[in-house]
Scaffold this motif. Structure first.
Motif, PDB file in Angstrom:
ATOM      1  N   ALA A 146      38.136  44.769  25.293  1.00 44.11           N
ATOM      2  CA  ALA A 146      39.573  44.842  26.098  1.00 44.11           C
ATOM      3  C   ALA A 146      39.688  44.652  27.302  1.00 44.11           C
ATOM      4  O   ALA A 146      40.499  43.921  28.099  1.00 44.11           O
ATOM      5  CB  ALA A 146      40.042  46.131  25.401  1.00 44.11           C
ATOM      6  N   VAL A 147      38.648  45.133  28.239  1.00 44.25           N
ATOM      7  CA  VAL A 147      38.742  45.191  29.683  1.00 44.25           C
ATOM      8  C   VAL A 147      38.346  43.727  30.193  1.00 44.25           C
ATOM      9  O   VAL A 147      38.831  43.523  30.866  1.00 44.25           O
ATOM     10  CB  VAL A 147      37.781  46.028  30.103  1.00 44.25           C
ATOM     11  N   ALA A 148      37.131  42.890  29.430  1.00 39.46           N
ATOM     12  CA  ALA A 148      37.065  41.448  29.776  1.00 39.46           C
ATOM     13  C   ALA A 148      38.329  40.815  29.612  1.00 39.46           C
ATOM     14  O   ALA A 148      38.617  39.955  30.602  1.00 39.46           O
ATOM     15  CB  ALA A 148      35.998  41.393  28.859  1.00 39.46           C
ATOM     16  N   PHE A 149      39.120  41.063  28.646  1.00 43.32           N
ATOM     17  CA  PHE A 149      40.225  40.326  28.252  1.00 43.32           C
ATOM     18  C   PHE A 149      41.288  40.389  29.486  1.00 43.32           C
ATOM     19  O   PHE A 149      42.073  39.638  29.883  1.00 43.32           O
ATOM     20  CB  PHE A 149      40.672  40.463  26.961  1.00 43.32           C
ATOM     21  N   SER A 150      41.360  41.815  29.677  1.00 40.91           N
ATOM     22  CA  SER A 150      42.436  41.888  31.002  1.00 40.91           C
ATOM     23  C   SER A 150      41.819  41.524  32.369  1.00 40.91           C
ATOM     24  O   SER A 150      42.841  41.058  33.035  1.00 40.91           O
ATOM     25  CB  SER A 150      42.580  43.574  31.015  1.00 40.91           C
ATOM     26  N   ILE A 151      40.708  41.140  32.532  1.00 42.99           N
ATOM     27  CA  ILE A 151      40.291  40.346  33.719  1.00 42.99           C
ATOM     28  C   ILE A 151      40.592  38.953  33.505  1.00 42.99           C
ATOM     29  O   ILE A 151      41.165  38.338  34.644  1.00 42.99           O
ATOM     30  CB  ILE A 151      38.767  40.590  33.940  1.00 42.99           C
ATOM     31  N   VAL A 152      40.449  38.540  32.528  1.00 38.58           N
ATOM     32  CA  VAL A 152      41.074  37.058  32.140  1.00 38.58           C
ATOM     33  C   VAL A 152      42.379  36.844  32.472  1.00 38.58           C
ATOM     34  O   VAL A 152      42.813  35.941  33.305  1.00 38.58           O
ATOM     35  CB  VAL A 152      40.607  36.632  30.834  1.00 38.58           C
ATOM     36  N   CYS A 153      43.273  37.937  31.996  1.00 39.87           N
ATOM     37  CA  CYS A 153      44.557  37.950  32.439  1.00 39.87           C
ATOM     38  C   CYS A 153      45.031  37.875  33.794  1.00 39.87           C
ATOM     39  O   CYS A 153      45.960  37.031  34.551  1.00 39.87           O
ATOM     40  CB  CYS A 153      45.539  38.726  31.598  1.00 39.87           C
ATOM     41  N   LEU A 154      44.083  38.849  34.435  1.00 41.27           N
ATOM     42  CA  LEU A 154      44.425  39.072  35.854  1.00 41.27           C
ATOM     43  C   LEU A 154      43.845  37.715  36.560  1.00 41.27           C
ATOM     44  O   LEU A 154      44.512  37.348  37.650  1.00 41.27           O
ATOM     45  CB  LEU A 154      43.404  40.218  36.431  1.00 41.27           C
ATOM     46  N   SER A 155      42.828  36.858  36.262  1.00 40.47           N
ATOM     47  CA  SER A 155      42.432  35.628  36.668  1.00 40.47           C
ATOM     48  C   SER A 155      43.802  34.643  36.781  1.00 40.47           C
ATOM     49  O   SER A 155      43.880  33.909  37.656  1.00 40.47           O
ATOM     50  CB  SER A 155      41.377  34.943  36.163  1.00 40.47           C
ATOM     51  N   VAL A 156      44.322  34.603  35.912  1.00 41.17           N
ATOM     52  CA  VAL A 156      45.593  33.508  35.648  1.00 41.17           C
ATOM     53  C   VAL A 156      46.519  34.188  36.673  1.00 41.17           C
ATOM     54  O   VAL A 156      47.325  33.230  37.379  1.00 41.17           O
ATOM     55  CB  VAL A 156      46.092  33.936  34.202  1.00 41.17           C
ATOM     56  N   ILE A 157      46.888  35.530  36.821  1.00 44.41           N
ATOM     57  CA  ILE A 157      47.780  35.753  37.792  1.00 44.41           C
ATOM     58  C   ILE A 157      47.406  35.445  39.359  1.00 44.41           C
ATOM     59  O   ILE A 157      48.140  34.878  40.204  1.00 44.41           O
ATOM     60  CB  ILE A 157      48.042  37.226  37.801  1.00 44.41           C
ATOM     61  N   TYR A 158      45.765  35.712  39.574  1.00 49.58           N
ATOM     62  CA  TYR A 158      45.564  35.238  40.834  1.00 49.58           C
ATOM     63  C   TYR A 158      45.788  33.662  41.001  1.00 49.58           C
ATOM     64  O   TYR A 158      46.176  33.257  42.003  1.00 49.58           O
ATOM     65  CB  TYR A 158      44.227  35.544  40.732  1.00 49.58           C
ATOM     66  N   LEU A 159      45.329  32.902  40.036  1.00 52.43           N
ATOM     67  CA  LEU A 159      45.448  31.485  40.444  1.00 52.43           C
ATOM     68  C   LEU A 159      46.991  31.114  40.578  1.00 52.43           C
ATOM     69  O   LEU A 159      47.285  30.144  41.273  1.00 52.43           O
ATOM     70  CB  LEU A 159      44.835  30.651  38.906  1.00 52.43           C
ATOM     71  N   ARG A 160      47.770  31.781  39.606  1.00 51.22           N
ATOM     72  CA  ARG A 160      49.259  31.245  39.846  1.00 51.22           C
ATOM     73  C   ARG A 160      49.877  31.698  41.166  1.00 51.22           C
ATOM     74  O   ARG A 160      50.619  30.934  41.704  1.00 51.22           O
ATOM     75  CB  ARG A 160      50.163  31.955  39.008  1.00 51.22           C
ATOM     76  N   ILE A 161      49.304  32.467  41.774  1.00 48.36           N
ATOM     77  CA  ILE A 161      49.698  33.142  43.065  1.00 48.36           C
ATOM     78  C   ILE A 161      49.105  32.244  44.345  1.00 48.36           C
ATOM     79  O   ILE A 161      49.609  31.680  45.127  1.00 48.36           O
ATOM     80  CB  ILE A 161      49.773  34.592  43.529  1.00 48.36           C
ATOM     81  N   LYS A 162      47.672  32.165  44.222  1.00 51.79           N
ATOM     82  CA  LYS A 162      47.126  31.661  45.245  1.00 51.79           C
ATOM     83  C   LYS A 162      46.870  30.096  45.114  1.00 51.79           C
ATOM     84  O   LYS A 162      46.625  29.288  46.205  1.00 51.79           O
ATOM     85  CB  LYS A 162      45.432  32.117  45.378  1.00 51.79           C
ATOM     86  N   HIS A 163      46.929  29.577  43.965  1.00 50.63           N
ATOM     87  CA  HIS A 163      46.924  28.105  43.959  1.00 50.63           C
ATOM     88  C   HIS A 163      47.846  27.695  42.893  1.00 50.63           C
ATOM     89  O   HIS A 163      47.809  27.166  41.823  1.00 50.63           O
ATOM     90  CB  HIS A 163      45.661  27.733  43.075  1.00 50.63           C
ATOM     91  N   PRO A 164      49.373  27.582  43.343  1.00 43.08           N
ATOM     92  CA  PRO A 164      50.431  27.394  42.603  1.00 43.08           C
ATOM     93  C   PRO A 164      50.281  26.053  42.069  1.00 43.08           C
ATOM     94  O   PRO A 164      51.072  25.150  40.988  1.00 43.08           O
ATOM     95  CB  PRO A 164      51.638  27.826  43.313  1.00 43.08           C
ATOM     96  N   ASP A 165      49.802  25.150  42.933  1.00 40.24           N
ATOM     97  CA  ASP A 165      49.980  23.735  42.507  1.00 40.24           C
ATOM     98  C   ASP A 165      48.674  23.166  41.951  1.00 40.24           C
ATOM     99  O   ASP A 165      48.771  21.724  41.686  1.00 40.24           O
ATOM    100  CB  ASP A 165      50.076  22.709  44.019  1.00 40.24           C
ATOM    101  N   LEU A 166      47.732  23.875  41.492  1.00 35.92           N
ATOM    102  CA  LEU A 166      46.698  23.552  40.731  1.00 35.92           C
ATOM    103  C   LEU A 166      46.955  22.910  39.330  1.00 35.92           C
ATOM    104  O   LEU A 166      47.927  23.572  38.678  1.00 35.92           O
ATOM    105  CB  LEU A 166      45.657  24.749  40.525  1.00 35.92           C
ATOM    106  N   PRO A 167      46.558  21.718  39.010  1.00 39.01           N
ATOM    107  CA  PRO A 167      47.010  21.049  37.773  1.00 39.01           C
ATOM    108  C   PRO A 167      46.645  21.946  36.499  1.00 39.01           C
ATOM    109  O   PRO A 167      45.482  22.462  36.563  1.00 39.01           O
ATOM    110  CB  PRO A 167      46.141  19.907  37.649  1.00 39.01           C
ATOM    111  N   ARG A 168      47.698  22.165  35.799  1.00 36.19           N
ATOM    112  CA  ARG A 168      47.263  23.223  34.444  1.00 36.19           C
ATOM    113  C   ARG A 168      48.000  22.267  33.293  1.00 36.19           C
ATOM    114  O   ARG A 168      49.069  22.298  33.167  1.00 36.19           O
ATOM    115  CB  ARG A 168      47.964  24.439  34.761  1.00 36.19           C
ATOM    116  N   PRO A 169      46.839  21.571  32.615  1.00 37.59           N
ATOM    117  CA  PRO A 169      47.250  20.752  31.391  1.00 37.59           C
ATOM    118  C   PRO A 169      47.985  21.731  30.467  1.00 37.59           C
ATOM    119  O   PRO A 169      48.784  21.229  29.829  1.00 37.59           O
ATOM    120  CB  PRO A 169      46.050  20.501  30.735  1.00 37.59           C
TER     121      PRO A 169
END
Length: 542
Positions: free
Chosen positions: A428-451
């Motif tokens: 459960a903690v590992a999955f929450s870090i995965v969700c946090l990684s998505v938030i980080y990338l959305r904020i820091k790299h909004p233009d990153l290609p996301r298929p």
């Protein structure tokens, strides 16, 4: 300076370069991926933990627990799908964390994945031993028994520490005087196969999935005829006053424990590098597997609690308990060595199917753990022994043997209830870090290609974090309560585990990190795929 050092990140470009060096063929379609997810999900969660949760936490309402856990996993699964389409590389959540949140988070994730894979393999092995004992008993081969808390338990198939109920309604841990040698033997066999280089192709995996699903469907089809609706009343048993024991709290506590039953869907995300169309196929594979498995889980739980009163399901092999309770006389055949001189063909078929299914899950979990440690050792965060490749078999043999020993010891010593809690908490903690990684990338790299993009974006990721941490809390709180009232063992094991991880990183990983030294690991790669998607359809490791 040290603070910045801890949050040193792999560049997205370097991660994608690793993906390019893996040379994996894109051959998996949505059906392959869904089958992969179902095969990895259906394991100890349904064959083992269902009975534990029904008897101690949720009663017949375990069906609702599966829905709650499935929703939390669905939110995390969408985040996995976005990261997998952006960074289609092996290494799973460990690599995602390294590229988004930094090295210390990558280490934490890698250490959590030990709970998700290594300790999970121990949990599966305990359940596997339960079905082995039950099957051998059917053939007239019986283990000597010992008394544990007033009940008989098989010697050499019972862990050294066993969870037992107290007269006050709580739980304590007793020393049994024996070890679960059967579970240790199962892990030893799997580890030996992995050293020799055994991996599962997509076709083999599909065949195993078919066997496991048929076993459960046969159980459901036969068991429906033997359901006693009175066993479902009350559907939600009255709470006992102990945290997480029945009532609404028991449903959530049950969801937190059987969260472990869904962890296999991560296998789909790590197969993104081999998917024909990751942006379409990976989400279909993840969500499809979750939906199918949730429906199967609920049906199995309904039959199980309908055939056997929920309080009698506290067994490492609850399906075996239920099928034996049905007493299917029409499927009996003469067999002199069996109890009563008869062998029940349906019962044997289901138990052997369960053993086969659990064996494959042990193989995949141990495979995944060794390959994650290989990836971490290749990055310099773990000693080189975990990345040492056998000259003939081309597998990380020393790491496989060492991990096999540790996993076997855990299966021999610890009860399935405690192992299941540790796995679900870490996952459960590992999955929450995965969700946090998505938030980080959305904020820091909004233009990153996301298929593939998570529907709802950051809002969905935040919901995933909250749902996963809520379930993690449901596992952590009882450890605190036990530590304050009756037994500190669960919290001591968790605290000791975290301390060991911190010591290893501080003493070794911090000083040997190749990223910190500026070493490009893609220039020094001994395997085509460092974490080869954990058995997801790759025919061999070259």
């Amino acid at each position: 300076m040290a603070g910045n050092r801890l949050f040193l990140k792999k560049s997205i470009a370097s991660i994608q370069k690793e993906a390019a060096h893996s040379q994996l063929k894109r051959t998996l379609g949505p059906i392959n991926l869904m089958s992969l997810g179902i095969g990895a999900i259906i394991g100890a969660g349904i064959f083992v933990l269902t009975g534990q949760v029904a008897s101690a936490n949720a009663g017949p309402a375990i069906m609702l627990s599966f829905i709650v856990a499935g929703i939390a996993c669905g939110l995390a699964g969408l985040c996995y799908a976005e990261l997998a389409s952006t960074m289609p590389v092996s290494g799973s959540a460990y690599t995602y964390a390294y590229g988004t949140l930094g090295e210390v988070f990558a280490w934490i994730m890698g250490w959590l994945l030990v709970l998700e894979y290594g300790v999970a393999a121990s949990t599966v092995a305990v359940g596997w031993s339960g079905y082995v004992v039950s099957t051998l008993h059917a053939f007239g081969v019986n283990f000597p028994t010992i008394m544990v808390a007033g009940a008989e338990a098989p010697m050499w198939a019972t862990p050294l520490i066993q969870a037992v109920a107290t007269p006050e309604g709580g739980t304590t841990f007793a020393m049994t005087g024996t070890l679960n040698i059967v579970a240790a033997i199962g892990i030893a066999m799997v580890s030996a196969l992995l050293v020799l280089g055994v991996s599962e192709s997509a076709n083999v995996n599909n065949a195993i999935v078919v066997v496991k699903v048929i076993v459960l469907l046969v159980f459901i089809a036969v068991g429906i005829q033997y359901i006693n609706p009175a066993n479902w009343h009350p559907f939600i048993p009255e709470p006992t006053g102990q945290p997480g024991e029945f009532g609404a709290g028991g449903i959530f506590r049950g969801a937190a424990i059987i969260f472990f039953a869904y962890v296999g869907f991560e296998a789909v995300s790590t197969a993104a590098a081999e998917a024909k169309n990751p942006s379409r196929d990976v989400p279909i594979g993840i969500l499809g597997a979750l939906v199918v498995c949730t429906l199967i889980y609920m049906a199995v739980a309904a039959v199980m609690t309908g055939v056997v009163p929920y309080k009698e399901l506290a067994s490492p092999a609850p399906i075996a308990v239920a099928i034996d309770r049905m007493a299917l006389e029409w499927a009996d055949v003469p067999y002199a060595a069996a109890e009563g001189g008869k062998l029940n063909l349906i019962s044997i078929a289901i138990k052997i199917g369960a053993i086969t299914g659990l064996s494959s899950v042990m193989l995949v979990l141990c495979y995944g753990q060794t390959r994650i440690f290989y990836t971490m050792a290749r990055d310099g965060l773990l000693p080189k022994v975990f990345a040492a490749i056998h000259p003939k078999f081309r597998t990380p043999w020393l790491g496989t043997i060492l991990l096999g020993v540790v996993i076997a010891i855990a299966a021999s010593f610890l009860p399935i209830s405690l192992l299941g809690d540790l796995v679900s908490l870490g996952t459960a903690v590992a999955f929450s870090i995965v969700c946090l990684s998505v938030i980080y990338l959305r904020i820091k790299h909004p233009d990153l290609p996301r298929p593939f993009k998570v529907p709802g974006g950051i809002f969905t990721a935040v919901c995933g974090i909250l749902a996963c941490l809520f379930l993690a809390y449901q596992n952590f709180q009882p450890m605190i309560v036990h530590a304050m009232n009756d037994n500190p063992l669960p919290l001591m094991i968790l605290g000791g585990y975290a301390a060991v991880g911190a010591v290893i990183y501080i003493a070794y990983g911090f000083w040997h990190s190749k990223l910190a030294k500026g070493i490009d690991i893609t220039e020094d790669t001994e395997m085509n795929s460092p974490a080869e998607a954990m058995g997801r359809g790759v025919d061999d490791v070259k």
